[in-house]
Design a protein around this motif. Structure first.
Motif, mmCIF file in Angstrom:
data_model
loop_
_atom_site.group_PDB
_atom_site.id
_atom_site.type_symbol
_atom_site.label_atom_id
_atom_site.label_comp_id
_atom_site.label_asym_id
_atom_site.label_seq_id
_atom_site.Cartn_x
_atom_site.Cartn_y
_atom_site.Cartn_z
ATOM 1 N N LYS A 1 0.699 -1.074 0.020
ATOM 2 C CA LYS A 1 -0.141 -0.097 0.031
ATOM 3 C C LYS A 1 0.780 1.348 0.134
ATOM 4 O O LYS A 1 0.612 2.453 -0.626
ATOM 5 N N SER A 2 1.923 1.233 0.640
ATOM 6 C CA SER A 2 2.824 2.303 0.642
ATOM 7 C C SER A 2 3.732 2.817 -0.612
ATOM 8 O O SER A 2 4.449 3.595 -0.684
ATOM 9 N N SER A 3 3.592 1.656 -1.561
ATOM 10 C CA SER A 3 4.532 1.818 -2.629
ATOM 11 C C SER A 3 3.898 2.808 -3.716
ATOM 12 O O SER A 3 2.917 3.415 -3.590
ATOM 13 N N GLY A 4 5.398 3.346 -4.244
ATOM 14 C CA GLY A 4 5.030 4.397 -4.984
ATOM 15 C C GLY A 4 4.616 4.043 -6.570
ATOM 16 O O GLY A 4 4.285 5.005 -7.255
ATOM 17 N N THR A 5 4.436 2.997 -6.756
ATOM 18 C CA THR A 5 4.165 2.111 -8.045
ATOM 19 C C THR A 5 2.606 2.540 -7.976
ATOM 20 O O THR A 5 1.836 1.797 -7.079
ATOM 21 N N THR A 6 2.060 3.193 -8.884
ATOM 22 C CA THR A 6 0.540 3.523 -8.941
ATOM 23 C C THR A 6 -0.220 2.733 -9.945
ATOM 24 O O THR A 6 -1.310 2.623 -10.068
ATOM 25 N N THR B 1 -1.990 -4.263 1.050
ATOM 26 C CA THR B 1 -1.472 -3.971 -0.392
ATOM 27 C C THR B 1 -2.359 -3.110 -1.160
ATOM 28 O O THR B 1 -3.682 -3.165 -0.851
ATOM 29 N N LYS B 2 -2.191 -3.118 -2.442
ATOM 30 C CA LYS B 2 -3.212 -2.293 -3.195
ATOM 31 C C LYS B 2 -2.963 -3.205 -4.772
ATOM 32 O O LYS B 2 -1.838 -3.620 -5.182
ATOM 33 N N ILE B 3 -3.986 -3.054 -5.504
ATOM 34 C CA ILE B 3 -4.185 -3.459 -6.890
ATOM 35 C C ILE B 3 -3.622 -2.485 -7.735
ATOM 36 O O ILE B 3 -4.431 -1.432 -7.626
ATOM 37 N N VAL B 4 -2.690 -2.357 -8.739
ATOM 38 C CA VAL B 4 -2.327 -1.347 -9.398
ATOM 39 C C VAL B 4 -2.586 -1.414 -11.100
ATOM 40 O O VAL B 4 -2.304 -0.805 -11.870
ATOM 41 N N THR C 1 2.238 -16.686 1.888
ATOM 42 C CA THR C 1 2.531 -16.068 3.052
ATOM 43 C C THR C 1 4.129 -15.502 2.711
ATOM 44 O O THR C 1 4.200 -14.495 3.448
ATOM 45 N N ASP C 2 4.706 -16.278 2.185
ATOM 46 C CA ASP C 2 6.306 -15.914 2.037
ATOM 47 C C ASP C 2 6.348 -14.647 0.872
ATOM 48 O O ASP C 2 6.999 -13.787 1.144
ATOM 49 N N VAL C 3 5.357 -14.771 -0.034
ATOM 50 C CA VAL C 3 5.210 -13.411 -1.042
ATOM 51 C C VAL C 3 4.993 -12.211 -0.326
ATOM 52 O O VAL C 3 5.521 -11.066 -0.422
ATOM 53 N N TYR C 4 3.727 -12.219 0.719
ATOM 54 C CA TYR C 4 3.520 -11.239 1.435
ATOM 55 C C TYR C 4 4.459 -10.604 2.380
ATOM 56 O O TYR C 4 4.645 -9.653 2.559
ATOM 57 N N LEU C 5 5.158 -11.637 2.774
ATOM 58 C CA LEU C 5 6.204 -10.923 3.807
ATOM 59 C C LEU C 5 7.262 -10.186 3.182
ATOM 60 O O LEU C 5 7.805 -9.313 3.500
ATOM 61 N N ALA C 6 7.646 -10.870 2.025
ATOM 62 C CA ALA C 6 8.567 -10.303 1.066
ATOM 63 C C ALA C 6 8.014 -9.082 0.490
ATOM 64 O O ALA C 6 8.918 -7.940 0.348
ATOM 65 N N LEU C 7 6.606 -8.855 0.209
ATOM 66 C CA LEU C 7 6.246 -7.473 -0.331
ATOM 67 C C LEU C 7 6.148 -6.588 1.115
ATOM 68 O O LEU C 7 6.787 -5.364 1.048
#
Length: 322
Positions: free
Chosen positions: A166-171, A251-254, A220-226
């Motif tokens: 969610k904090s990512s600068g990728t929009t 997280t967010k879907i971009v 779960t490993d994916v989301y920990l990595a994110l």
């Protein structure tokens, strides 16, 4: 009684609305849908909100005689922790999700007792090949290669999603250049991996930075990595991404992409080729589409954007790869 997990889903509805607005959807319509379905995702084993249908004799009569005589429809699915496709309910035993729900609608129209059997992805196809399962409902994408062995009756659009913190600068991720230089997680051997590799090849040809691809065995490993910043994006099935956004709120879907990248594909009920069941499956699916039960079922899992107008038998599939 509403479970604690259902309550959390209700509170977390707004992140999904924000995510869905980024791909051409009318924000007002999205908000209205979210309001109408808020709290409808039920993770209890009872599934009191599940939509039920009555048998339709003229469609039931088209089922192969062997299955009619048995009186059950043996349904193969997976329950490997990928909500809302197929996963375990609050009791950690009962299999619930959009895939079981659609399968149960079909069994209801066909007047058959559903015999839902959870298995691994690999064993799903082995069991259909051997005749142990009558049909598979497990987010199975139609491909031209699979059509050589199986018959299909479509019921959802195959959609992939880009999920970032969610904090990512990728929009926005909409085309190959948008992922140049990113570190991306993707499932090995999946359609999305093929799309990502194709995008990366296009970027390389264009002189852009390559994608760094990472593979994880568990979501779960994916989301920990994110969360930790070890990866910048996850590319996976839209249903699981949308559900995670809704529940976790981290997280967010971009962006979303057709299942074949530039080629639209369908998710379909899958049965052994030539066994005579596919016509009945398609007729049952078209009945629930026309009755409105289908739309209500998709709405339960916030997947209205993956609906199809009709079920097609053996629609065009993703092409074979070299």
């Amino acid at each position: 009684m509403i479970s604690r997990r259902t309550w959390i889903l209700s509170l977390a509805a707004s992140p999904l609305v924000l995510a869905a607005c980024g791909n051409g959807t009318d924000p007002a319509a999205v908000a209205a849908t979210a309001t109408a379905t808020e709290g409808a995702v039920d993770t209890s084993p009872e599934q009191s909100g599940r939509i039920a249908v009555e048998a339709v004799p003229e469609i039931a009569a088209t089922v192969p005689q062997e299955i009619r005589d048995r009186g059950t429809l043996v349904i193969g699915t997976t329950a490997d922790g990928n909500p809302p496709l197929g996963f375990r309910a609050d009791d950690d035993t009962t299999v619930i999700g959009i895939e079981p729900d659609i399968a149960l609608l079909v069994a209801g129209v066909l007047g058959l007792e559903p015999d839902l059997r959870a298995t691994s992805w690999e064993n799903l196809f082995v069991s259909m090949d051997s005749g142990q399962f009558d049909v598979g409902f497990s987010n199975i994408t139609v491909t031209e290669e699979r059509k050589e062995k199986y018959d299909f009756a479509s019921y959802r659009v195959d959609t992939l999603a880009w999920e970032v913190a969610k904090s990512s600068g990728t929009t926005s991720i909409q085309e190959p250049k948008d992922v140049a230089g990113l570190t991306v997680a993707v499932g090995s051997g999946t359609n999305q991996e093929k799309v990502l590799l194709d995008w990366d090849a296009q970027n390389t040809t264009a002189g852009l930075e390559p994608v760094t691809i990472q593979y994880y065995a568990k979501s779960t490993d994916v989301y920990l990595a994110l969360k930790s910043g070890r990866i910048e994006a996850y590319f996976g099935p839209n249903p699981t991404a949308a559900y995670h956004v809704l529940v976790a709120g981290e997280t967010k879907i971009v962006g979303t992409v057709p299942g074949g990248g530039t080629i639209q594909a369908d998710i379909a009920a899958t049965t052994k080729k030539g066994d005579g069941l596919v016509d009945a499956l398609a007729a049952a699916l078209n009945h629930v589409i026309e009755s409105g039960a289908y739309a209500k079922t998709l709405a339960r899992w916030n997947l209205a954007n993956e609906s199809v107008p009709t079920s097609e038998i053996n629609p065009p599939g993703l092409p074979k790869t070299d």
